[in-house]
Design an enzyme around this catalytic site. Structure first.
Site, PDB file in Angstrom:
ATOM      1  N   GLU A 185       0.832  -1.197   0.000  1.00 27.04           N
ATOM      2  CA  GLU A 185       0.000   0.000   0.000  1.00 27.04           C
ATOM      3  C   GLU A 185       0.871   1.252   0.000  1.00 27.04           C
ATOM      4  O   GLU A 185       1.943   1.278   0.605  1.00 27.04           O
ATOM      5  CB  GLU A 185      -0.937   0.001   1.213  1.00 27.04           C
TER       6      GLU A 185
ATOM      7  N   CYS B  67       2.257  -2.943  15.546  1.00 25.12           N
ATOM      8  CA  CYS B  67       2.178  -2.500  14.151  1.00 25.12           C
ATOM      9  C   CYS B  67       1.460  -3.529  13.284  1.00 25.12           C
ATOM     10  O   CYS B  67       1.775  -4.725  13.334  1.00 25.12           O
ATOM     11  CB  CYS B  67       3.588  -2.257  13.614  1.00 25.12           C
TER      12      CYS B  67
ATOM     13  N   CYS C 276      -0.587   6.164  10.388  1.00 24.71           N
ATOM     14  CA  CYS C 276       0.663   5.544  10.838  1.00 24.71           C
ATOM     15  C   CYS C 276       0.408   4.202  11.512  1.00 24.71           C
ATOM     16  O   CYS C 276      -0.405   4.099  12.430  1.00 24.71           O
ATOM     17  CB  CYS C 276       1.360   6.500  11.805  1.00 24.71           C
TER      18      CYS C 276
END
Length: 350
Positions: free
Chosen positions: A92, A120, A338
């Site tokens: 992405e 993450c 993020c």
């Protein structure tokens, strides 16, 4: 006729044209078609002879792009595109548009990531593959060919940029005056602290921006959150960053994701301040506080810090006269913020 496997398609183009005994200006005609006239299809590069266009299509395919768009998702200021790369894998890339007209791009360096940072989404996938230099730069070229202005670029998408040595070929392409011609100061490379390649950045790309993902000032806790800390301990990374500043005169950005009840206390803020003040150039560290963005694959036990904690942390750092900002949120509603990029892969069981 298949050409040798040079690091980038631009090198392969030069070799291919030379093998056909084409005049040297043909390469410039192709790069001008791409970067001046935004033409990505070889059959539309009408400054080239038809026979050469056909040869290019036979060798490289119909388009200069090595990535294929699969899905584009848009919110108010953000566009996220899912791209297919070699091996039928997906990555992405994100475009952010600011009210002043500035456009910023966040691109991926790996499909997934093998470093296993516990908070993450990309790390939850595991590493599928390193991207080629072309697959990295083509994320930008995809947007550029659609008419967008490449005002700033950050390697903060999927993957650890400095764990993929091909990034150095990609960076050379981005600053090449015949190609993207980007200023090094418009490019940011983010790292969790891969020491040998931080040192390579210092020597090879001293004017580029460097962001260090720190996330905890305490060695043991950082090792729990980010296992890479066991290989490249925080103390050693900070020494290397100080040397980077000494040699380049450029500031270093510190990324700090605020995890509720984990690393958002005043004790953490004070320890972060102490670490920075212990360095030779504390005024050249800039702390970016980042709100945590949960999404698919991230553990449920992590949450976004409350605003009061965020503001207290900010005040502690600022009172020490260390530059600090709270990063603006973009694209959270489309999983483009993020830590949210996961290429539509299912997370591995941790």
């Amino acid at each position: 006729m298949k050409v040798v496997n040079h690091a980038t398609k631009y090198e392969r183009l030069k070799h291919f044209l030379n093998a056909l005994n084409e005049p040297t200006y043909r390469y410039k005609q192709i790069t001008e078609a791409i970067f001046k006239h935004r033409i990505g299809a070889f059959n539309k590069m009408t400054t080239l002879p038809k026979a050469l266009r056909e040869s290019l299509i036979n060798e490289f395919g119909p388009s200069i792009l090595t990535v294929e768009p699969v899905l584009e998702t848009t919110s108010q200021q953000v566009t996220k595109v899912l791209l297919k790369v070699a091996g039928n894998n997906q990555v992405e890339a994100v475009r952010m548009h600011y009210e002043a007209g500035w456009e910023s791009f966040c691109i991926s360096s790996q499909c997934g990531c093998g470093l296993g940072c516990t908070f993450c989404s990309t790390g939850a996938i595991g590493l599928k593959q390193n991207l080629s230099a072309d697959e990295m730069t083509d994320q930008l070229l995809y947007f550029y060919l659609k008419g967008h202005s490449l005002d700033s670029v950050s390697f903060m998408g999927m993957g650890e940029a400095l764990a993929n040595v091909r990034i150095f070929d990609a960076l050379n392409v981005l600053v090449d005056r015949q190609l993207f011609a980007l200023s090094p100061r418009r490019i940011t490379v983010s790292t969790v602290g891969i020491i040998p390649n931080i040192q390579r950045m210092t020597s090879s790309f001293p004017q580029m921006n460097l962001t260090f993902s720190l996330h905890s000032p305490f060695h043991d806790q950082r090792s729990e959150l980010m296992p890479i800390n066991n290989k490249y301990p925080l103390d050693q990374v900070m020494n290397v960053l100080d040397q980077h500043i000494h040699e380049t005169g450029r500031k270093v950005y510190i990324a700090y994701v605020m995890l509720r009840g984990v690393n958002d206390s005043e004790k953490h803020a004070e320890a972060l301040v102490k670490r920075i003040l212990n360095n030779r150039y504390p005024h050249l560290y800039h702390v970016n506080l980042i709100r945590y963005n949960p999404t698919v694959g991230t553990p449920e036990n992590y949450g976004q810090t409350i605003e009061e904690k965020l503001q207290t942390f900010y005040r502690v750092v600022k009172s020490a006269r260390i530059p600090v900002t709270i990063r603006s949120q973009f694209g959270r509603e489309i999983d483009a913020a993020c830590g949210q990029l996961y290429g539509q892969y299912q997370a591995k069981k941790r």
